[in-house]
Motif scaffolding. Structure first.
Motif, PDB file in Angstrom:
ATOM      1  N   ALA A 297      13.853  38.302  28.506  1.00  0.00           N
ATOM      2  CA  ALA A 297      14.078  37.646  29.800  1.00  0.00           C
ATOM      3  C   ALA A 297      12.814  36.955  30.285  1.00  0.00           C
ATOM      4  CB  ALA A 297      14.552  38.678  30.828  1.00  0.00           C
ATOM      5  N   LYS A 298      11.660  37.590  30.106  1.00  0.00           N
ATOM      6  CA  LYS A 298      10.389  36.962  30.473  1.00  0.00           C
ATOM      7  C   LYS A 298      10.188  35.671  29.690  1.00  0.00           C
ATOM      8  CE  LYS A 298       6.666  39.454  30.574  1.00  0.00           C
ATOM      9  NZ  LYS A 298       5.648  40.447  30.144  1.00  0.00           N
ATOM     10  N   LEU A 299      10.507  35.719  28.399  1.00  0.00           N
ATOM     11  CA  LEU A 299      10.316  34.543  27.555  1.00  0.00           C
ATOM     12  C   LEU A 299      11.280  33.427  27.933  1.00  0.00           C
ATOM     13  CD1 LEU A 299       8.946  33.165  25.221  1.00  0.00           C
ATOM     14  CD2 LEU A 299      10.355  34.485  23.627  1.00  0.00           C
ATOM     15  N   MET A 300      12.536  33.778  28.139  1.00  0.00           N
ATOM     16  CA  MET A 300      13.525  32.761  28.538  1.00  0.00           C
ATOM     17  C   MET A 300      13.172  32.159  29.882  1.00  0.00           C
ATOM     18  SD  MET A 300      17.170  34.433  27.351  1.00  0.00           S
ATOM     19  CE  MET A 300      17.666  34.422  25.609  1.00  0.00           C
ATOM     20  N   SER A 301      12.719  32.994  30.811  1.00  0.00           N
ATOM     21  CA  SER A 301      12.337  32.498  32.141  1.00  0.00           C
ATOM     22  C   SER A 301      11.137  31.566  32.060  1.00  0.00           C
ATOM     23  CB  SER A 301      12.010  33.679  33.059  1.00  0.00           C
ATOM     24  OG  SER A 301      13.129  34.506  33.221  1.00  0.00           O
ATOM     25  N   TYR A 302      10.193  31.931  31.211  1.00  0.00           N
ATOM     26  CA  TYR A 302       9.020  31.070  31.008  1.00  0.00           C
ATOM     27  C   TYR A 302       9.457  29.693  30.515  1.00  0.00           C
ATOM     28  CZ  TYR A 302       5.105  29.006  28.492  1.00  0.00           C
ATOM     29  OH  TYR A 302       4.170  28.140  28.018  1.00  0.00           O
ATOM     30  N   VAL A 303      10.368  29.662  29.554  1.00  0.00           N
ATOM     31  CA  VAL A 303      10.837  28.385  29.009  1.00  0.00           C
ATOM     32  C   VAL A 303      11.533  27.566  30.091  1.00  0.00           C
ATOM     33  CG1 VAL A 303      12.497  27.323  27.436  1.00  0.00           C
ATOM     34  CG2 VAL A 303      11.035  29.182  26.630  1.00  0.00           C
ATOM     35  N   VAL A 304      12.407  28.203  30.853  1.00  0.00           N
ATOM     36  CA  VAL A 304      13.151  27.501  31.894  1.00  0.00           C
ATOM     37  C   VAL A 304      12.216  26.828  32.896  1.00  0.00           C
ATOM     38  CG1 VAL A 304      14.675  27.815  33.887  1.00  0.00           C
ATOM     39  CG2 VAL A 304      15.222  28.911  31.711  1.00  0.00           C
ATOM     40  N   HIS A 305      11.146  27.491  33.261  1.00  0.00           N
ATOM     41  CA  HIS A 305      10.257  26.989  34.300  1.00  0.00           C
ATOM     42  C   HIS A 305       9.111  26.123  33.781  1.00  0.00           C
ATOM     43  CE1 HIS A 305      12.279  29.225  37.416  1.00  0.00           C
ATOM     44  NE2 HIS A 305      12.171  30.333  36.718  1.00  0.00           N
ATOM     45  N   ASN A 306       8.931  26.091  32.489  1.00  0.00           N
ATOM     46  CA  ASN A 306       7.807  25.338  31.947  1.00  0.00           C
ATOM     47  C   ASN A 306       8.188  24.238  30.957  1.00  0.00           C
ATOM     48  OD1 ASN A 306       5.096  26.778  32.882  1.00  0.00           O
ATOM     49  ND2 ASN A 306       6.595  28.383  32.487  1.00  0.00           N
ATOM     50  N   TRP A 307       9.477  24.121  30.639  1.00  0.00           N
ATOM     51  CA  TRP A 307       9.931  23.084  29.715  1.00  0.00           C
ATOM     52  C   TRP A 307      11.182  22.417  30.239  1.00  0.00           C
ATOM     53  CZ3 TRP A 307       7.440  21.801  25.075  1.00  0.00           C
ATOM     54  CH2 TRP A 307       6.362  22.619  24.738  1.00  0.00           C
ATOM     55  N   ALA A 336      15.077  -8.469  12.926  1.00  0.00           N
ATOM     56  CA  ALA A 336      14.927  -7.632  14.115  1.00  0.00           C
ATOM     57  C   ALA A 336      14.982  -6.165  13.704  1.00  0.00           C
ATOM     58  CB  ALA A 336      16.029  -7.949  15.116  1.00  0.00           C
ATOM     59  N   ILE A 337      14.189  -5.339  14.368  1.00  0.00           N
ATOM     60  CA  ILE A 337      14.162  -3.914  14.057  1.00  0.00           C
ATOM     61  C   ILE A 337      14.341  -3.095  15.333  1.00  0.00           C
ATOM     62  CG2 ILE A 337      12.744  -4.148  11.994  1.00  0.00           C
ATOM     63  CD1 ILE A 337      10.310  -3.371  13.661  1.00  0.00           C
ATOM     64  N   ALA A 338      14.825  -1.870  15.176  1.00  0.00           N
ATOM     65  CA  ALA A 338      15.049  -0.998  16.330  1.00  0.00           C
ATOM     66  C   ALA A 338      15.098   0.457  15.872  1.00  0.00           C
ATOM     67  CB  ALA A 338      16.355  -1.377  17.027  1.00  0.00           C
ATOM     68  N   ALA A 339      14.968   1.369  16.825  1.00  0.00           N
ATOM     69  CA  ALA A 339      15.017   2.802  16.526  1.00  0.00           C
ATOM     70  C   ALA A 339      16.387   3.163  15.972  1.00  0.00           C
ATOM     71  CB  ALA A 339      14.725   3.611  17.778  1.00  0.00           C
ATOM     72  N   SER A 340      16.392   3.985  14.925  1.00  0.00           N
ATOM     73  CA  SER A 340      17.639   4.315  14.241  1.00  0.00           C
ATOM     74  C   SER A 340      18.448   5.396  14.945  1.00  0.00           C
ATOM     75  CB  SER A 340      17.348   4.775  12.812  1.00  0.00           C
ATOM     76  OG  SER A 340      16.537   5.945  12.835  1.00  0.00           O
ATOM     77  N   ARG A 341      17.789   6.166  15.808  1.00  0.00           N
ATOM     78  CA  ARG A 341      18.498   7.238  16.499  1.00  0.00           C
ATOM     79  C   ARG A 341      17.816   7.563  17.820  1.00  0.00           C
ATOM     80  NH1 ARG A 341      15.979  12.280  16.214  1.00  0.00           N
ATOM     81  NH2 ARG A 341      14.160  12.378  14.824  1.00  0.00           N
ATOM     82  N   THR A 342      18.535   8.298  18.634  1.00  0.00           N
ATOM     83  CA  THR A 342      17.969   8.776  19.885  1.00  0.00           C
ATOM     84  C   THR A 342      17.154  10.034  19.623  1.00  0.00           C
ATOM     85  OG1 THR A 342      19.770   7.869  21.233  1.00  0.00           O
ATOM     86  CG2 THR A 342      18.529   9.716  22.164  1.00  0.00           C
ATOM     87  N   LEU A 343      15.972  10.089  20.155  1.00  0.00           N
ATOM     88  CA  LEU A 343      15.132  11.275  20.031  1.00  0.00           C
ATOM     89  C   LEU A 343      15.156  12.023  21.349  1.00  0.00           C
ATOM     90  CD1 LEU A 343      13.102  13.109  18.615  1.00  0.00           C
ATOM     91  CD2 LEU A 343      11.280  11.560  19.349  1.00  0.00           C
ATOM     92  N   LYS A 344      15.923  13.117  21.348  1.00  0.00           N
ATOM     93  CA  LYS A 344      16.003  13.973  22.530  1.00  0.00           C
ATOM     94  C   LYS A 344      15.356  15.289  22.178  1.00  0.00           C
ATOM     95  CE  LYS A 344      19.225  15.881  25.932  1.00  0.00           C
ATOM     96  NZ  LYS A 344      20.656  16.028  26.331  1.00  0.00           N
ATOM     97  N   THR A 345      14.418  15.706  22.966  1.00  0.00           N
ATOM     98  CA  THR A 345      13.708  16.944  22.668  1.00  0.00           C
ATOM     99  C   THR A 345      13.345  17.624  23.978  1.00  0.00           C
ATOM    100  OG1 THR A 345      11.848  17.882  21.409  1.00  0.00           O
ATOM    101  CG2 THR A 345      11.459  15.796  22.549  1.00  0.00           C
ATOM    102  N   VAL A 346      12.449  18.578  23.932  1.00  0.00           N
ATOM    103  CA  VAL A 346      11.958  19.219  25.147  1.00  0.00           C
ATOM    104  C   VAL A 346      10.467  18.975  25.265  1.00  0.00           C
ATOM    105  CG1 VAL A 346      13.726  20.998  25.291  1.00  0.00           C
ATOM    106  CG2 VAL A 346      11.702  21.400  23.894  1.00  0.00           C
ATOM    107  N   VAL A 347      10.022  18.839  26.493  1.00  0.00           N
ATOM    108  CA  VAL A 347       8.612  18.565  26.774  1.00  0.00           C
ATOM    109  C   VAL A 347       8.171  19.457  27.921  1.00  0.00           C
ATOM    110  CG1 VAL A 347       8.755  16.166  25.991  1.00  0.00           C
ATOM    111  CG2 VAL A 347       9.192  16.710  28.405  1.00  0.00           C
ATOM    112  N   PRO A 348       6.874  19.698  28.039  1.00  0.00           N
ATOM    113  CA  PRO A 348       6.389  20.494  29.170  1.00  0.00           C
ATOM    114  C   PRO A 348       6.813  19.886  30.499  1.00  0.00           C
ATOM    115  CG  PRO A 348       4.673  20.268  27.519  1.00  0.00           C
ATOM    116  CD  PRO A 348       5.780  19.352  27.104  1.00  0.00           C
ATOM    117  N   THR A 349       7.187  20.727  31.435  1.00  0.00           N
ATOM    118  CA  THR A 349       7.601  20.259  32.753  1.00  0.00           C
ATOM    119  C   THR A 349       6.493  19.419  33.393  1.00  0.00           C
ATOM    120  OG1 THR A 349       8.979  22.218  33.068  1.00  0.00           O
ATOM    121  CG2 THR A 349       8.362  20.998  35.043  1.00  0.00           C
ATOM    122  N   GLY A 350       6.885  18.294  33.959  1.00  0.00           N
ATOM    123  CA  GLY A 350       5.912  17.405  34.591  1.00  0.00           C
ATOM    124  C   GLY A 350       5.393  16.322  33.677  1.00  0.00           C
TER     125      GLY A 350
END
Length: 426
Positions: A297-307, A336-350
């Motif tokens: 729970a501590k780890l999951m909470s940390y992720v929720v509030h920091n990522w 003409a060239i363009a990105a082949s896919r969408t890059l969705k990931t997680v990043v630090p909050t802020g």
């Protein structure tokens, strides 16, 4: 997983969540999860992004969390048509005897009865039934030796090379008696790193997401209506309504593990704020029977509030300063060239655009060039984030051609060459 007496469960059920839990809201200001365990990791299930890691690469005993690999191979065999949910299998005398050992986590089985793959699957995931997991291995591979080899091969196919797998259920071999795989060592035990476990869980959720329909079941009766009926209480006490649940964390899987060597372990998952996270805690420290869940729970909470989730690149988006690519001997000379896919990931909050760098590396193109050909790679990095990805791929996106370019004819190339020659003279 070593079985706990049901009286203990009954007593713990009387304990309030407040007395065993660390409230989710208290973790929002933490800059470090400070997980009290031998090893831990948190990843984003979709991208594989690592959001927390503590001693995550050291192989340690994982006990019954090994069963997730057994379950993966069962699902794979069903998908490939090698076995069916309704297939039945009869346990050997030795395996039936193991199932009667109630000091372990087991559902009792007999040699004069057959059991379906479906009910063994449920018993393995919900009740962590040790003999049931081994019987599933027999259903898939024919015997334990072949199944353990399949387990090792599957891990290696995922790039996991430092794991030790000696049986299908995660028990110490000393508990298996004659069911032990020859040559694996009488006191050997399955070992994987926290990172390895995260990779395993991620592959299971990616390829067979409906596994959560079973891991989220809090209670079920094995062989209901028969004299062998056994109440199966899920050992994942973080599931909603159980004693280690948290109102803000709707955990729906995956698997606990407990042994003398492994201590209290848990591979958990929850979807929150659009993010499906996977956490692994190996050998949780502290006091009480809920310590692995408190640390989770501590780890999951940390992720929720920091990522937070973020879209760093959109499919079809142009690369700044590189809208086209040169094509050697091409009819049009550029495409003409363009990105082949969408890059969705997680990043630090802020995280803002100022913290993100995108580096483009081009690739030489020679005509003829087809539409969709790789023209280069866009490498995206977030300042200050050095945790990486569990698959080692990183945040890279292939940049491809939006149009084709045929090879220019002989005379076009001839006159083009003459023109370039004279232009270079002046």
């Amino acid at each position: 997983m070593k079985k706990l007496f049901k009286v203990v469960v009954a007593l713990l059920a009387a304990i309030t969540v407040a007395s065993v839990a660390v409230p989710v809201a208290t973790a929002h200001a933490a800059t470090d999860a400070n997980i009290n365990a031998s090893a831990a990791i948190a990843i984003d299930a979709d991208s594989g992004k690592i959001m927390y890691a503590k001693n995550a690469n050291q192989a340690l005993p994982v006990a019954s969390m090994s069963k997730l690999l057994t379950i993966y191979l069962v699902r794979e065999a069903i998908k490939q048509g090698k076995i069916k949910w309704t297939d039945t299998i009869r346990p050997s005398k030795a395996l039936a005897a193991l199932s009667q050992n109630r000091s372990l986590s087991n559902v009792p089985m007999r040699t004069d009865t057959t059991y379906t793959v479906k009910e063994l699957y449920q018993a393995t995931l919900i009740y962590s039934a040790d003999a049931a997991a081994m019987l599933l291995g027999d259903a898939v591979a024919g015997n334990q030796t072949k199944f353990v080899q399949m387990m090792n091969n599957k891990l290696q196919s995922w790039g996991i090379k430092d794991a030790t797998i000696v049986n299908a259920n995660g028990l110490n071999n000393s508990d298996l008696g004659s069911n032990m795989v020859p040559g694996t060592g009488k006191n050997a035990e399955n070992k994987m790193s926290a990172k390895d476990m995260a990779i395993l869980a991620r592959n299971l959720l990616k390829d067979y997401p409906d596994v959560l329909k079973t891991t989220s079941i809090t209670k079920m009766t094995f062989r209901k209506g028969t004299k062998d009926a056994t109440e199966m209480d899920n050992w994942d006490w973080m599931l909603p309504g159980l004693i280690a649940s948290y109102s803000k964390l709707k955990v729906d899987g995956l698997k606990t593990g407990t042994s003398d060597e492994a201590g209290d372990c848990f591979t958990g998952t929850v979807k929150i704020n659009g993010m499906r996270m996977i956490t692994v805690v190996l050998h949780a420290n502290g006091s009480g029977t809920t310590k692995r869940f408190v640390q989770t729970a501590k780890l999951m909470s940390y992720v929720v509030h920091n990522w937070q989730t973020a879209t760093l690149v959109k499919k079809g988006g142009t690369v700044k300063g590189h809208k086209t690519a040169t094509v050697t001997k091409g009819k049009s000379k550029t495409v003409a060239i363009a990105a082949s896919r969408t890059l969705k990931t997680v990043v630090p909050t802020g995280t803002t655009s100022a913290n993100i760098t995108k580096t483009y590396t081009s690739k030489k193109l020679a005509a003829p060039v087809k539409r969709g050909a790789t023209a280069g790679t866009l490498d995206v990095k977030v300042k200050g984030d050095n945790l990486g990805y569990v698959d080692g791929a990183g945040s890279k996106v292939a940049v491809t051609t939006k149009t084709a370019d045929a090879k220019a004819g002989f005379f076009r190339l001839l006159f083009r060459g003459i023109g370039e020659f004279f232009s270079n003279l002046f």
